[in-house]
Structure formats: C-alpha cells, structure tokens
Design an enzyme around this catalytic site. Structure first.
Site, PDB file in Angstrom:
ATOM      1  N   CYS A  39      49.529 -20.517  -6.846  1.00 30.39           N
ATOM      2  CA  CYS A  39      49.801 -21.031  -8.198  1.00 30.39           C
ATOM      3  C   CYS A  39      51.189 -20.637  -8.692  1.00 30.39           C
ATOM      4  O   CYS A  39      51.597 -21.020  -9.783  1.00 30.39           O
ATOM      5  CB  CYS A  39      48.725 -20.555  -9.170  1.00 30.39           C
ATOM      6  SG  CYS A  39      48.780 -18.782  -9.468  1.00 30.39           S
TER       7      CYS A  39
ATOM      8  N   CYS B  78      46.468 -11.834  -7.782  1.00 27.54           N
ATOM      9  CA  CYS B  78      46.850 -12.913  -8.678  1.00 27.54           C
ATOM     10  C   CYS B  78      45.858 -12.836  -9.839  1.00 27.54           C
ATOM     11  O   CYS B  78      44.650 -12.744  -9.609  1.00 27.54           O
ATOM     12  CB  CYS B  78      46.716 -14.251  -7.953  1.00 27.54           C
ATOM     13  SG  CYS B  78      46.857 -15.651  -9.077  1.00 27.54           S
TER      14      CYS B  78
ATOM     15  N   VAL C  58       0.853  -1.199   0.000  1.00 23.61           N
ATOM     16  CA  VAL C  58       0.000   0.000   0.000  1.00 23.61           C
ATOM     17  C   VAL C  58       0.885   1.244   0.000  1.00 23.61           C
ATOM     18  O   VAL C  58       0.653   2.203  -0.745  1.00 23.61           O
ATOM     19  CB  VAL C  58      -0.943   0.002   1.235  1.00 23.61           C
ATOM     20  CG1 VAL C  58      -1.781   1.260   1.267  1.00 23.61           C
ATOM     21  CG2 VAL C  58      -1.819  -1.227   1.231  1.00 23.61           C
TER      22      VAL C  58
ATOM     23  N   ASP D  59      27.812   4.636  18.732  1.00 25.93           N
ATOM     24  CA  ASP D  59      29.112   4.786  18.072  1.00 25.93           C
ATOM     25  C   ASP D  59      28.910   5.141  16.600  1.00 25.93           C
ATOM     26  O   ASP D  59      28.977   4.301  15.715  1.00 25.93           O
ATOM     27  CB  ASP D  59      29.893   3.476  18.207  1.00 25.93           C
ATOM     28  CG  ASP D  59      31.378   3.698  17.984  1.00 25.93           C
ATOM     29  OD1 ASP D  59      31.795   4.871  17.942  1.00 25.93           O
ATOM     30  OD2 ASP D  59      32.104   2.709  17.849  1.00 25.93           O
TER      31      ASP D  59
ATOM     32  N   LYS E 110      32.863   5.098  29.270  1.00 22.75           N
ATOM     33  CA  LYS E 110      33.097   4.160  28.165  1.00 22.75           C
ATOM     34  C   LYS E 110      33.371   2.741  28.668  1.00 22.75           C
ATOM     35  O   LYS E 110      33.852   2.550  29.790  1.00 22.75           O
ATOM     36  CB  LYS E 110      34.305   4.627  27.337  1.00 22.75           C
ATOM     37  CG  LYS E 110      34.169   6.059  26.853  1.00 22.75           C
ATOM     38  CD  LYS E 110      34.003   6.165  25.383  1.00 22.75           C
ATOM     39  CE  LYS E 110      35.235   5.897  24.612  1.00 22.75           C
ATOM     40  NZ  LYS E 110      35.449   6.786  23.491  1.00 22.75           N
TER      41      LYS E 110
ATOM     42  N   CYS F 209      52.123 -15.461  -6.720  1.00 24.32           N
ATOM     43  CA  CYS F 209      50.998 -15.966  -5.933  1.00 24.32           C
ATOM     44  C   CYS F 209      51.483 -17.161  -5.106  1.00 24.32           C
ATOM     45  O   CYS F 209      52.101 -18.083  -5.652  1.00 24.32           O
ATOM     46  CB  CYS F 209      49.871 -16.388  -6.870  1.00 24.32           C
ATOM     47  SG  CYS F 209      48.573 -17.311  -6.034  1.00 24.32           S
TER      48      CYS F 209
ATOM     49  N   GLU G 217      22.173   7.768  28.960  1.00 23.41           N
ATOM     50  CA  GLU G 217      21.810   7.403  27.582  1.00 23.41           C
ATOM     51  C   GLU G 217      22.890   6.484  27.040  1.00 23.41           C
ATOM     52  O   GLU G 217      24.023   6.511  27.520  1.00 23.41           O
ATOM     53  CB  GLU G 217      21.762   8.665  26.698  1.00 23.41           C
ATOM     54  CG  GLU G 217      20.716   9.656  27.111  1.00 23.41           C
ATOM     55  CD  GLU G 217      20.864  10.998  26.384  1.00 23.41           C
ATOM     56  OE1 GLU G 217      21.483  11.039  25.306  1.00 23.41           O
ATOM     57  OE2 GLU G 217      20.360  11.995  26.921  1.00 23.41           O
TER      58      GLU G 217
ATOM     59  N   CYS H 261      43.965 -20.199 -11.173  1.00 27.42           N
ATOM     60  CA  CYS H 261      44.628 -20.370  -9.875  1.00 27.42           C
ATOM     61  C   CYS H 261      43.701 -21.159  -8.942  1.00 27.42           C
ATOM     62  O   CYS H 261      42.541 -20.780  -8.743  1.00 27.42           O
ATOM     63  CB  CYS H 261      44.939 -19.001  -9.262  1.00 27.42           C
ATOM     64  SG  CYS H 261      45.526 -19.120  -7.568  1.00 27.42           S
TER      65      CYS H 261
ATOM     66  N   LYS I 141      25.728   5.518  24.494  1.00 29.41           N
ATOM     67  CA  LYS I 141      26.610   6.281  23.617  1.00 29.41           C
ATOM     68  C   LYS I 141      26.672   5.540  22.284  1.00 29.41           C
ATOM     69  O   LYS I 141      27.273   4.466  22.187  1.00 29.41           O
ATOM     70  CB  LYS I 141      27.999   6.405  24.244  1.00 29.41           C
ATOM     71  CG  LYS I 141      28.907   7.331  23.473  1.00 29.41           C
ATOM     72  CD  LYS I 141      30.171   7.612  24.259  1.00 29.41           C
ATOM     73  CE  LYS I 141      31.038   8.639  23.569  1.00 29.41           C
ATOM     74  NZ  LYS I 141      31.423   8.295  22.214  1.00 29.41           N
TER      75      LYS I 141
ATOM     76  N   TYR J 163      19.561  13.648  20.292  1.00 22.93           N
ATOM     77  CA  TYR J 163      19.794  13.767  21.735  1.00 22.93           C
ATOM     78  C   TYR J 163      19.868  15.192  22.270  1.00 22.93           C
ATOM     79  O   TYR J 163      19.859  15.380  23.471  1.00 22.93           O
ATOM     80  CB  TYR J 163      20.977  12.924  22.211  1.00 22.93           C
ATOM     81  CG  TYR J 163      22.281  13.050  21.436  1.00 22.93           C
ATOM     82  CD1 TYR J 163      23.008  14.226  21.432  1.00 22.93           C
ATOM     83  CD2 TYR J 163      22.774  11.952  20.728  1.00 22.93           C
ATOM     84  CE1 TYR J 163      24.196  14.320  20.733  1.00 22.93           C
ATOM     85  CE2 TYR J 163      23.971  12.039  20.027  1.00 22.93           C
ATOM     86  CZ  TYR J 163      24.672  13.231  20.028  1.00 22.93           C
ATOM     87  OH  TYR J 163      25.830  13.318  19.340  1.00 22.93           O
TER      88      TYR J 163
HETATM   89  S1  IVH Z   1      25.867  14.337  24.014  1.00 24.23           S
HETATM   90  C1  IVH Z   1      27.541  18.466  24.741  1.00 24.23           C
HETATM   91  N1  IVH Z   1      24.747  11.982  23.826  1.00 24.23           N
HETATM   92  O1  IVH Z   1      29.777  10.976  21.535  1.00 24.23           O
HETATM   93  C2  IVH Z   1      26.934  17.118  24.529  1.00 24.23           C
HETATM   94  N2  IVH Z   1      26.745  12.372  22.597  1.00 24.23           N
HETATM   95  O2  IVH Z   1      32.456  11.443  22.648  1.00 24.23           O
HETATM   96  C3  IVH Z   1      27.669  16.316  23.550  1.00 24.23           C
HETATM   97  N3  IVH Z   1      27.475  10.496  21.225  1.00 24.23           N
HETATM   98  O3  IVH Z   1      30.484  13.938  19.800  1.00 24.23           O
HETATM   99  C4  IVH Z   1      27.107  15.098  23.064  1.00 24.23           C
HETATM  100  N4  IVH Z   1      25.823   9.138  21.740  1.00 24.23           N
HETATM  101  O4  IVH Z   1      28.987  12.213  18.643  1.00 24.23           O
HETATM  102  C5  IVH Z   1      25.770  12.757  23.437  1.00 24.23           C
HETATM  103  N5  IVH Z   1      23.618   9.945  23.704  1.00 24.23           N
HETATM  104  C6  IVH Z   1      24.638  10.721  23.337  1.00 24.23           C
HETATM  105  C7  IVH Z   1      25.632  10.288  22.431  1.00 24.23           C
HETATM  106  C8  IVH Z   1      26.682  11.148  22.090  1.00 24.23           C
HETATM  107  C9  IVH Z   1      26.924   9.280  21.021  1.00 24.23           C
HETATM  108  C10 IVH Z   1      28.736  10.947  20.594  1.00 24.23           C
HETATM  109  C11 IVH Z   1      28.699  12.348  20.016  1.00 24.23           C
HETATM  110  C12 IVH Z   1      29.808  13.106  20.681  1.00 24.23           C
HETATM  111  C13 IVH Z   1      30.688  11.983  21.148  1.00 24.23           C
HETATM  112  C14 IVH Z   1      31.534  12.435  22.337  1.00 24.23           C
END
Ligand code: IVH
Length: 684
Positions: free
Chosen positions: A425, A440, A46, A129, A328, A422, A125, A445, A127, A237
């Site tokens: 071969c 190669c 749809v 990546d 971290k 190689c 929250e 091969c 983080k 965020y």
């Molecule tokens: S807050 C001033 N919240 O982590 C506030 N950053 O190492 C700055 N990142 O550059 C960011 N998840 O790219 C915030 N829940 C989260 C995040 C987050 C990933 C990244 C962001 C920042 C980097 C800092």
C-alpha cells in the site's frame, strides 16, 4: 500446589479419605492407560466427572491434597526464575556417527578395549529430538524435575515437569527405593508444535524453528499454567538407583526399559535388540523413511550396548559414554542461491522477508522459498541477494536459511535493507523499539485484507473450500471484497467473471460460502484474526463467552479471568471489540446469519450429530451421572429424552432400582444401555 480457598466446615471423615484414595487410583490408572499406553479405558465424560468430584473434595478439605494427586498437574502461579541444580551423576551427551561406516569404526574401537568379549547385543532406540530431563523420585514421589543444562548444572523446572501427563507423579510400585533417578526426553508432538506456531502467527510473533526449540521454550516457561496447556510428552530411557550398582537394578538396558515401563513411564515402543552390525543397519535404514510417519521428531537412532557389565567395563570419556553412540540421519540441508528477497505482508501487518531461491531438492520436495524471519535475522546472517546459502528443512517445518557461504559471495552485492514503506500500500511502516517485527499499520492495506480473507476461509477457521489465495487476490484487487462480510453477498455471476473461474465452480464456491454459516462460533472467532487468538484460545473464550454479545461486553479484566487466557490476549480481544469498524463487521456477520453464539442453529448440522433422531428414556439411578447431566449429554449429541417408554423409544438407559419402565421396555424389545454403554455410544 493448587490449594483452593477453604470453606471447610465439615470434618474429614474416614469415608471421605477412602473416596479420595479411590478416586485417585481410578484417575491415575485411566490417565496411565491414556497417556502412557495410548489405550484409553475410560470415556472422557466419566474421567471429567470423577476428576471434578476429587477436585471438590480437595477444595472443601485442602488438608486432603497431596502433591501426587492427579489434580496437581494444572500448573501453579508463575515462578520469578528457576533455581540451579547440580546433577549428582552428570548427563552425558552422545558421540555422533553419520553413517554405517562411521558406526563400524566406532564398533571396532570399543571392541579393541574389550578384548575378552564374546557375544554382545545392542539395544537400538529412536533418538527423540527433544530436551533431556532428569527426574528424581523420593520414596516413590516425584520431587524434582531438572533440565540437562551443561550436563553438570541444570535448572529446577519441577513445576513444569509436573504438568506432563506421561510422567508419573508417583511410581507404580509398592515398595519404591528411597531415591530413583529417571532420565529421558521431553518433546512436543508435531501436532502441538504446529498449533503453537499457529497461535504465534496469530499473535504476530516469531515462529519456533522446530519442535525441539518449541519444547525447550515451553519447559523454560515461568508460568506452569501455560506449560500445562501445551501437552508436552516424555519417553524415559535411563534408570539409576543411587547406592546400588546399575547392574543390581537391572542387568541390561532392555531390562531397565522394562522396569521403567513397570514404574509407569512411557517408553518408546520402537526399540529393538540387535545382535549384529547388519541388524543395526536394517534398523537405521528402516526408520530413515518410517520416522516421517511418527507423530514426533527423531533425528537418528541411539545404539547402546545392552549389557551393564560391558557398559561398566568400557566407561566414559570426558564427554561421552564409550558404550553408546547416536547414529544420526544426515541433516536435510542443501546449498542454493538467493535469487531475490521479497517482502510478504501478513494478516497482522507483519512484514516477513522471504528468500526466493534457485530450486533445490530437500527432504523429498523442491524448495523455492525460505523464510528469513525478520530484519534482525537477515542482519545477523548478512544474507544478500546473489548469495549462496544453506537452506534447511526438517520434517513439516518451513524451510529456513541457516547460513551464508560468504566465500562464494559475488562482487557488488549490497546488505539487505527492510523497506520504510509497505511494499503493497506504500504507506510508512513502523517497528516498535522492543520488537523484531516491522509492521504495516494501514487498516485498509490490500495485503492485510487479502491475508485476512484467506485466513477466514482457512481449514481451522470457516473452512471455505475453493476460496484460495488466487481468487481472494482478484476479489480484493477488483474492489469486490472490502471485508469478509462481503463474501456473503457474492453472486455466482460475479465470481464467474474472475479469471480461471467457470460457471460451475462459481456456483460451488457460493454454496461453500453459504455453508460456512453453519460453522460454530469458536471458528468464527478464530476466523476474525484477532491478534493472539489462535484456534485453541478461541475455543477457550467461546466456552466462557457463549455469545458474541457477552464477549463484546466483557472488560479486559473479565476476559483475563478465564483460565488459560493471559493479559496480552485479554487486552487484544477487548481492544478489538472497541474498534467501531470491527463492531460494524460483527453487525454485518450477524445479518449474514453466521454463528455468533455457541449453539448450532442449522438443521443440516444437527443431522450430522451422532444421536440425532434417536429417542431415549432414562430409568433408575446411574452409577456416576445425575439424571439431568445424562439428559444434557444425550441432547448435546442430538438425541431426544422423553419420560415414558413407547414404541418410538430407541434406547432405555438403565440404572439401579429401575421401575416399571424397564418391564415395559423389555416387553417392547427396546435396547437397554448401562451408563458405560451410553458413554461409549456418545464417544463413538
Ligand atoms: S541416551 C549416557 N537415549 O540425545 C546416555 N539419549 O545427543 C545419554 N536422546 O542428551 C543419553 N533420545 O537428550 C539417549 N533414546 C535416547 C535418546 C537420547 C534422545 C538425546 C538426549 C541426549 C542427546 C545426545
């Protein structure tokens, strides 16, 4: 913006304008439910139909196109470069803590500078990546998307940002503030990351080391049509409304996140209010293991003071906010010794150096091998046999050597040299001047053949269970298999004579090979291992070229005409089909009865289709689908459509103004379906 060629003759009527509005609303809310809430409300068929209707209306009347229309997400013609943008409010980075002790010290520090403090709360929250983005909305419409850059100057990547489905092109509020700035993290889901690497492997290109690099590479792609195919995602965020104090907008980070959600953003659901150090510790420990089940990468948690008043009181250092910290997870790295460096010859002939390591525990698994990528990388890091190195494994990613501890280097080691022949071969290898890869180029091969057969049998290709590397190796070494077509002549007796192969498993394997003949044309095409043709490109190509003959006849220019297929892929496909040995392979595969056309021939496959054996009758006018489209959808799912109702009818699909068929069906007690119910059934 995608302005289709105008062949407008008819005037735009108020009805058309209204329909366009209506379609956009329907599509935007369906897309919001799908991409932001993860809770689809509209069947794909749809959605596609409404989308096409909107696209047609806009195509005929380009003056109806607006930048926030859902059709404007497919990318535009490539940019030559990105322009720089200045961030009005810098994008700060975060201070890091690597364990709870460091976090405690940070807490003591900020508490010393806020002595009047009574109660406080943190928002924890995940983080994500990925890569930070700054999005600007003017009068509620997305006008700019920029990368973080160095925090002060970033790049304008609006074209690419517009393709990210979870970023609203228009804020979901009636009276939006004049300007709104939203920040958040763009990232690649792990599944997409793996798919991209698979494509790159097919193309003989260097793999992305992790999803963050892949996301960064994608965001900086000059061709936004490629970005649109990559399914980037985004979690918001932070929210700033210039001219207003942040605390006028929301009083807390928690409220700001709620507001972002209301505006139509995807906000990570795994956030938590924490009132004590213990709560933070629990959250951190919980996600340390649980994060492995998430479909995206996280490298820690971000802990922010919830109150904006408190945030303002604490302020910033040169680089960081004093009110937030990244807690971290320790990097999954470990030192070990390089026992040997061996060369692996891949399907495209690429020579990949592989470090054989002294076994080491990393991220819960024993690591014994790590990729060294190519000779440039080895030279850059100066990795030698005997060295102690740091290996890293992140999530699903192949371990890699990131650093050499030269201070531990034993005496008498030699710099590593890529071989000139190689290793399999013994034919000379080549390294094109503009490439990092040594190859190669000997078509016969055995290493290339083994890799090609293994690829043919792999999960996303012909999916032949039991045809693993070990057995392929023997089949090639003993001269039984010279091409994938030879697999289809193998007898159980031949297989049973192989090492570690009993009579039963030989029979089973012959069965699995025979079964692979029912695999669809797209998988066959992927299985051929043509450079640059990964499984996604194979799907795209087979949709446009439903038979091998059509693809074989197509010129590179015609192939390039397919949406999403670039010149490199087109060249590669067209060249492949011109090689006589490859043409002979196709002939043999045809003789072996493999699927070289889009239709499924086999009855066993038909049986597994959702509506097989079911008979349908359609009556009346359906709200969105035309009669022949409905018929096609049912038939594609294996169902049968007949004209008259009888006791053999399983379902009556009923639309408006249904006639006598409905009465007859009612009398016979036949199940009735609305269009929506039919689509649901098809979805199932
Ligand atoms: S807050 C001033 N919240 O982590 C506030 N950053 O190492 C700055 N990142 O550059 C960011 N998840 O790219 C915030 N829940 C989260 C995040 C987050 C990933 C990244 C962001 C920042 C980097 C800092």
């Amino acid at each position: 913006m995608n302005v289709g060629k105008s062949n407008a003759v008819a005037q735009v009527t108020p009805e058309m304008r209204q329909r366009v509005q209506e379609l956009r609303q329907l599509l935007v809310s369906a897309s919001y439910a799908y991409y932001v809430l993860d809770n689809p409300t509209m069947p794909d068929a749809v959605y596609d139909k409404l989308y096409r209707e909107l696209q047609d209306l806009e195509m005929q009347h380009p003056e109806l196109i607006t930048p926030e229309s859902p059709t404007q997400r497919v990318g535009e013609k490539p940019a030559s470069k990105f322009t720089s943008v200045q961030h009005n409010i810098p994008l700060y980075s975060l201070e890091n803590a690597f364990n709870i002790e460091e976090f405690t010290k940070w807490q003591e520090r900020w508490q010393r500078s806020a002595p009047k403090l009574e109660g406080f709360e943190y928002v924890c929250e995940l983080k994500i990546d990925g890569n930070a983005l700054a999005l600007t909305y003017e009068d509620g419409v997305l006008t700019r998307g920029a990368t973080r850059g160095d925090g002060v100057t970033g790049e304008d990547i609006t074209q690419n940002v517009r393709t990210i489905r979870s970023i609203p092109l228009q804020l979901n509020v009636e009276k939006p503030p004049a300007v709104v700035e939203v920040r958040g993290e763009a990232f690649l889901p792990l599944e997409v990351f793996e798919q991209i690497n698979e494509e790159r492997e097919a193309a003989g290109e260097q793999l992305f080391a992790n999803p963050r690099n892949a996301a960064a590479g994608t965001l900086r792609q000059l061709d936004s049509r490629i970005v649109a195919k990559r399914r980037l995602d985004f979690f918001g965020y932070t929210l700033h409304i210039p001219g207003k104090d942040d605390s006028d907008v929301a009083r807390t980070q928690w409220e700001a996140l709620e507001m972002l959600k209301m505006f139509g953003f995807r906000v990570n659901p795994n956030r938590k209010l924490c009132a004590s150090l213990e709560d933070v510790r629990d959250y951190y420990n919980y996600w340390d293991t649980e994060r492995r089940n998430l479909p995206y990468m996280t490298d820690g948690v971000v802990v922010k003071l919830n109150s904006f008043t408190l945030q303002e009181e604490l302020g910033f250092t040169q680089k960081f906010p004093k009110w937030a910290i990244a807690l971290k997870y320790p990097a999954e790295e470990a030192p070990t010794r390089v026992d040997d460096i061996k060369i692996n010859v891949g399907r495209t002939g690429a020579l990949t150096p592989l470090a054989h390591l002294h076994p080491v525990q990393l991220a819960g698994t024993t690591v014994q091998r790590a990729t060294l990528h190519n000779s440039d990388r080895i030279a850059q890091l100066d990795i030698r046999i005997g060295d102690t190195v740091i290996v890293r494994k992140a999530g699903e990613i192949i371990p890699e050597v990131v650093r050499v501890l030269t201070e531990l280097r034993p005496e008498g080691t030699q710099p590593f040299q890529m071989p000139s022949c190689c290793p399999v071969c013994e034919q000379p290898v080549v390294r094109p001047v503009d490439e990092a890869v040594t190859r190669c180029i000997n078509a016969s091969c055995p290493a290339i053949l083994k890799a090609a057969v293994t690829h043919w049998a792999s999960r996303n290709a012909l999916d032949i269970n039991g045809l693993g590397e070990k057995i392929v190796q023997q089949l090639v070494d003993q001269g039984v298999v010279h091409s994938v077509a030879d697999l289809y002549n193998l007898t159980p007796e031949q297989l049973a004579s192989m090492e570690r192969m009993g009579k039963k498993s030989a029979e089973k394997l012959v069965g699995a090979i025979a079964n692979s003949k029912t695999q669809p044309w797209a998988r066959v095409l992927y299985g051929l291992g043509i450079r640059h043709v990964g499984s996604v490109n194979a799907q795209t190509l087979t949709q446009q070229f439903p038979t091998v003959e059509q693809l074989q006849r197509a010129t590179a220019a015609q192939i390039e005409g397919v949406y999403g297929i670039g010149p490199e892929i087109a060249q590669s496909v067209s060249q492949w089909f011109q090689v006589p040995a490859n043409q002979a392979l196709i002939t043999r595969l045809r003789e072996a009865d493999l699927q070289l056309a889009a239709q499924v021939k086999s009855t066993t496959a038909a049986k597994s289709q959702p509506l097989s054996g079911q008979t349908f009758v359609i009556t009346g006018t359906l709200p969105t689908l035309k009669r022949d489209e409905t018929k096609e959808l049912i038939e594609k799912a294996g169902g049968k459509v007949t004209n008259s109702v009888s006791s053999k009818t399983n379902y009556l699909v009923v639309g408006e103004d249904a006639g006598s068929k409905l009465e007859k069906a009612q009398a016979l007690g036949i199940t009735q379906l609305s269009e929506a119910q039919l689509l649901e059934l098809l979805e199932d």
